[in-house]
Design an enzyme around this catalytic site. Structure first.
Site, short mmCIF file in Angstrom:
data_model
loop_
_atom_site.label_atom_id
_atom_site.label_comp_id
_atom_site.label_asym_id
_atom_site.label_seq_id
_atom_site.Cartn_x
_atom_site.Cartn_y
_atom_site.Cartn_z
NE ARG A 7 -2.10 -0.58 3.72
CZ ARG A 7 -2.51 -1.02 4.82
NH1 ARG A 7 -2.44 -1.86 5.15
NH2 ARG A 7 -1.66 -0.34 5.83
NE ARG A 63 -1.34 1.03 -19.50
CZ ARG A 63 -2.68 1.78 -19.17
NH1 ARG A 63 -3.17 3.04 -19.53
NH2 ARG A 63 -3.31 1.53 -18.25
CB CYS A 75 -8.17 4.82 -11.94
SG CYS A 75 -5.95 4.69 -12.40
CD GLU A 78 -10.32 5.68 -1.10
OE1 GLU A 78 -10.50 4.75 0.49
OE2 GLU A 78 -9.53 5.45 -1.85
NE ARG A 90 -6.14 6.43 0.55
CZ ARG A 90 -7.04 7.43 1.53
NH1 ARG A 90 -7.41 8.08 0.22
NH2 ARG A 90 -7.22 8.31 2.55
CE1 TYR A 107 -1.21 5.14 3.56
CE2 TYR A 107 0.68 3.74 4.91
CZ TYR A 107 -0.04 3.39 3.93
OH TYR A 107 -1.19 2.24 3.66
NE ARG A 115 -0.87 2.92 7.53
CZ ARG A 115 -2.05 2.41 7.87
NH1 ARG A 115 -2.36 2.22 9.44
NH2 ARG A 115 -2.95 1.98 6.85
#
Length: 115
Positions: A7, A63, A75, A78, A90, A107, A115
């Protein structure tokens, strides 16, 4: 061999294609570096952005700039949770790896608050 996810997140300065490109490449390069992985190990990648980021698809930069033509990428936006972090990209990189691989999550910038 198994698959594991790495992540990462970064905040983006402005909703522009250039700022999104800069942030996406910074985050992806840092994720690859900290985890010592190659594009050949990547199974697939999921990008999400907060609703205030829609200037371009982040996968486009992976890409075109990183050569991930054969990597499956999607894609999404959120979930729009009230009072959550804004201007945030993210990423979830899913890789093929050995069982003992321990992912290092990344992060950056304002996303370090996650975090």
């Amino acid at each position: 061999m198994i698959t594991k996810g790495i992540r990462g997140a970064i905040t983006v300065e402005n909703n522009s294609a250039e700022d999104l490109k800069e942030a996406a490449l910074e985050l992806l390069n840092e994720m690859m570096s900290r985890n010592a992985i190659t594009k050949e190990q990547i199974s697939h990648v999921i990008f999400t952005t907060t609703n205030d980021l829609n200037a371009e698809f982040p996968a486009k930069f992976a890409r075109l700039e990183l050569g991930w033509e054969q990597v499956a990428m999607m894609c999404f936006h959120e979930l729009d949770v009230p009072n959550s972090l804004t201007m945030c990209l993210r990423v979830l990189i899913v890789i093929n790896c050995q069982k003992d691989f321990i992912p290092q999550f990344v992060y950056l910038k304002g996303a370090s608050n996650l975090r």
